[in-house]
Design a protein around this motif. Sequence first.
Motif, PDB file in Angstrom:
ATOM      1  N   GLN A  60       0.883  -1.175  -0.043  1.00 52.73           N
ATOM      2  CA  GLN A  60       0.087   0.050   0.026  1.00 52.73           C
ATOM      3  C   GLN A  60       0.694   1.191   0.074  1.00 52.73           C
ATOM      4  O   GLN A  60       0.650   2.259  -0.574  1.00 52.73           O
ATOM      5  CB  GLN A  60      -0.887  -0.108   1.458  1.00 52.73           C
ATOM      6  N   ALA A  77      -3.684   7.313   0.068  1.00 52.06           N
ATOM      7  CA  ALA A  77      -4.457   5.901   0.180  1.00 52.06           C
ATOM      8  C   ALA A  77      -4.214   5.587   1.633  1.00 52.06           C
ATOM      9  O   ALA A  77      -5.149   4.980   2.282  1.00 52.06           O
ATOM     10  CB  ALA A  77      -4.003   4.926  -0.679  1.00 52.06           C
ATOM     11  N   LEU A  78      -2.874   5.781   2.306  1.00 53.98           N
ATOM     12  CA  LEU A  78      -2.742   5.188   3.419  1.00 53.98           C
ATOM     13  C   LEU A  78      -3.084   6.115   4.646  1.00 53.98           C
ATOM     14  O   LEU A  78      -3.510   5.874   5.830  1.00 53.98           O
ATOM     15  CB  LEU A  78      -0.912   4.935   3.707  1.00 53.98           C
ATOM     16  N   ASN A  89      -6.734   5.742   5.397  1.00 55.57           N
ATOM     17  CA  ASN A  89      -7.238   4.557   6.186  1.00 55.57           C
ATOM     18  C   ASN A  89      -6.441   4.501   7.734  1.00 55.57           C
ATOM     19  O   ASN A  89      -5.365   4.350   7.895  1.00 55.57           O
ATOM     20  CB  ASN A  89      -6.541   3.191   5.465  1.00 55.57           C
ATOM     21  N   SER A  90      -7.301   4.761   8.533  1.00 54.78           N
ATOM     22  CA  SER A  90      -7.058   4.770   9.992  1.00 54.78           C
ATOM     23  C   SER A  90      -6.335   3.213  10.572  1.00 54.78           C
ATOM     24  O   SER A  90      -5.344   3.477  11.312  1.00 54.78           O
ATOM     25  CB  SER A  90      -7.762   4.816  10.862  1.00 54.78           C
ATOM     26  N   ALA A  91      -6.446   2.015   9.944  1.00 54.57           N
ATOM     27  CA  ALA A  91      -5.817   1.027  10.264  1.00 54.57           C
ATOM     28  C   ALA A  91      -4.468   0.995   9.903  1.00 54.57           C
ATOM     29  O   ALA A  91      -3.432   0.751  10.486  1.00 54.57           O
ATOM     30  CB  ALA A  91      -6.365   0.005   9.729  1.00 54.57           C
ATOM     31  N   ARG A 107      -2.761   3.945   8.790  1.00 51.88           N
ATOM     32  CA  ARG A 107      -2.240   5.277   9.503  1.00 51.88           C
ATOM     33  C   ARG A 107      -1.401   5.169  11.004  1.00 51.88           C
ATOM     34  O   ARG A 107      -0.532   5.740  11.113  1.00 51.88           O
ATOM     35  CB  ARG A 107      -3.382   6.305   9.603  1.00 51.88           C
TER      36      ARG A 107
END
Length: 106
Positions: free
Chosen positions: A3, A10-11, A14-16, A18
């Motif tokens: 990713q 994109a990263l 996304n909190s997962a 981040r």
Amino acid sequence: EQQLQRGDKALIGNSAFRRYLRRVAAPSAKGGKARPGPAFEIDAGKLAEEARYDGIFVLRTNARVTPLQAMLRYRELLAVETLFRKTKGVLRTRPIYHSSDAAIRG
């Protein structure tokens, strides 16, 4: 890592992902402009810290059952909730609110 190669935006969205990233200080080039490159990298320390908890979950109950029985009952509850969710999706049901005993019996 895959990713991260696709791009930073994109990263960060996304909190997962981040929570396992850290900002990379971009060294400036001679003209005072920052060099292009990734602005984030994977924080190995945070990743290793979270890996300690892989496969561990905690159930807390006041019932007088063994830990194994508590875990099995919890899994049964999850299975029932999954079945209800699937059934409601297939039948397209919605909540029905009753205001009288006669309506409930009906």
